[in-house]
Design a protein around this motif. Sequence first.
Motif, short mmCIF file in Angstrom:
data_model
loop_
_atom_site.label_atom_id
_atom_site.label_comp_id
_atom_site.label_asym_id
_atom_site.label_seq_id
_atom_site.Cartn_x
_atom_site.Cartn_y
_atom_site.Cartn_z
N TYR A 173 0.83 -1.21 0.00
CA TYR A 173 0.00 0.00 0.00
C TYR A 173 0.87 1.26 0.00
O TYR A 173 0.61 2.21 -0.76
N SER A 174 1.91 1.25 0.82
CA SER A 174 2.81 2.41 0.90
C SER A 174 3.45 2.71 -0.44
O SER A 174 3.54 3.88 -0.86
N VAL A 175 3.90 1.66 -1.15
CA VAL A 175 4.54 1.85 -2.45
C VAL A 175 3.52 2.31 -3.49
O VAL A 175 3.80 3.19 -4.32
N LEU A 176 2.33 1.71 -3.46
CA LEU A 176 1.30 2.10 -4.42
C LEU A 176 0.94 3.58 -4.30
O LEU A 176 0.64 4.24 -5.32
N LYS A 177 1.02 4.12 -3.11
CA LYS A 177 0.72 5.54 -2.90
C LYS A 177 1.72 6.44 -3.61
O LYS A 177 1.40 7.58 -3.96
N THR A 178 2.94 5.95 -3.82
CA THR A 178 3.95 6.75 -4.53
C THR A 178 3.69 6.78 -6.03
O THR A 178 4.14 7.69 -6.73
N GLY A 179 3.01 5.74 -6.54
CA GLY A 179 2.66 5.69 -7.94
C GLY A 179 3.78 5.29 -8.87
O GLY A 179 3.64 5.38 -10.10
N ARG A 180 4.92 4.82 -8.33
CA ARG A 180 6.07 4.49 -9.18
C ARG A 180 6.55 3.06 -8.89
O ARG A 180 6.76 2.68 -7.74
N LEU A 181 6.76 2.31 -9.97
CA LEU A 181 7.20 0.92 -9.83
C LEU A 181 8.58 0.82 -9.20
O LEU A 181 8.85 -0.13 -8.46
N ILE A 182 9.44 1.79 -9.47
CA ILE A 182 10.82 1.73 -8.97
C ILE A 182 10.86 1.63 -7.45
O ILE A 182 11.78 1.04 -6.87
N ASN A 183 9.85 2.15 -6.77
CA ASN A 183 9.84 2.11 -5.31
C ASN A 183 9.56 0.71 -4.76
O ASN A 183 9.75 0.47 -3.56
N PHE A 184 9.11 -0.20 -5.63
CA PHE A 184 8.98 -1.60 -5.23
C PHE A 184 10.33 -2.30 -5.20
O PHE A 184 10.47 -3.36 -4.60
N MET A 185 11.34 -1.70 -5.85
CA MET A 185 12.60 -2.40 -6.08
C MET A 185 13.70 -1.99 -5.12
O MET A 185 14.86 -2.36 -5.33
N THR A 186 13.39 -1.24 -4.08
CA THR A 186 14.40 -0.90 -3.08
C THR A 186 14.73 -2.13 -2.24
O THR A 186 13.88 -3.03 -2.09
#
Length: 455
Positions: free
Chosen positions: A52-65
């Motif tokens: 949910y936190s990553v989806l709020k950013t709207g960017r796939l790259i934030n899933f890859m940290t």
Amino acid sequence: MLNGSSYAHRKNDLFVFSLLFSISLIALYLPADAVRLHSPILFFSQALLVIYSVLKTGRLINFMTPAVLCILYISISCSLGAYAFYNNLLVGRFSYSAYQSWQFVSQSTFFLLFCNCLFFLVNIFVKPNYNLKFNASDVDEKLIFSTFGIMFLLTVPIALIFPDYSMIPKTISALLILYYLASTQMKFRYFIYIFILVLFAVSSVESKREAIFLIFPMIFLEALFSGIKLNISIFFKGIIFAFFLLSLIVLMSIARGYGGYEAADSLINALPFFFQYIENPIFLSAFFNNIEATSVYYNAMQSIDYVQKDTSLVAFGSTITKFLFVMIPREIWSDKPSSIIELYTAHHDPSYRAIGGSDPIIIYAEFFWNFHYFAILVLPILFYLITKLYCAIVSVLQNRTYFKIPVLLFVYMNFVTYVRGSGLDMYLAFTLIALIFSSGCFVIYCLLFKEDVRI
């Protein structure tokens, strides 16, 4: 100074952190039987909150940290593993009676959940710069393809001479091509991605990790250079990709002997048995075992339980610093530090260790084995260093520092392997081999074409 959007995201992340922390406290205060019953929900709830936190950013790259990958890997694995154990869906060496005899279920579950909170907190405050300008036309195609050709030519003789390390040159070569495909946004690159994955799966049926873990740098590079936004289209593409990945795992499992289909000795030959295997009564148990959910959960919880019952097992950091003494033979220094795999497996199953068996434990559990509950103070340092390294990797990729790219992508790709429990010594040893191979290929390029490579 944070802008309005960054401030809103940080505020949302801190709210998510408070919920993650609350979930870990629930595990601490529930009785053991209730924790056993609700562990799948507790771990999966943390995974959903991070998503949910990553989806709020709207960017796939934030899933890859690293933080998100680590939390999702451990949370989903432990959720499925806890479900498998509670329902006795087990195959192999796992002991249901040992699971029932754990004395510190609530405390161990709390520790794992709280470690997720700590990594998420570091991820809130340490972030890379994704806004550097990148011109795809500036990619040095001559250097990339010439170096790839050198790597490809060296892969076969290295595989013949050093078969145990044959995957490293093959992986380094593939990572260089993945970088080129993503950074140039080449047409039809998705078909090439699938081809590379299938090629790795076919050539490494006995070890599915090489094919599966190659997906991480693939998605990471694509998200970094294409700036993919999270929307409905990406959601459905993700579902299709997940189905493809799970099907690949099932086929590789059949080819490795699960289900007892003698004719299924390769990925292609396993295809006719796909649906027959899914309908097999052992499928669910075997599937949890194949994705290593049962081993991740069991070995993490078991190792933490051991240390709480017997504090003499605490290693005081020796398994983490072992890499400093790898070159010293044990014949010279008999008390040389042992790896966490050696210590845990020898204590948990001496006969299995005696024949060369190994039971890896995730990094959270390794730090508990080394520092007991003081691991809560030490782990944030590791999380900070890992996140800073990730920031450096992003910078190198965007600045086209070609000499460093294949090795740093190799480090990124194998991060989940380290999280899974390979040990820092093995992680660094394989990275060193990758560095030597990659550097050697770039040096050969410089000598052949009399050009300098940006370092």
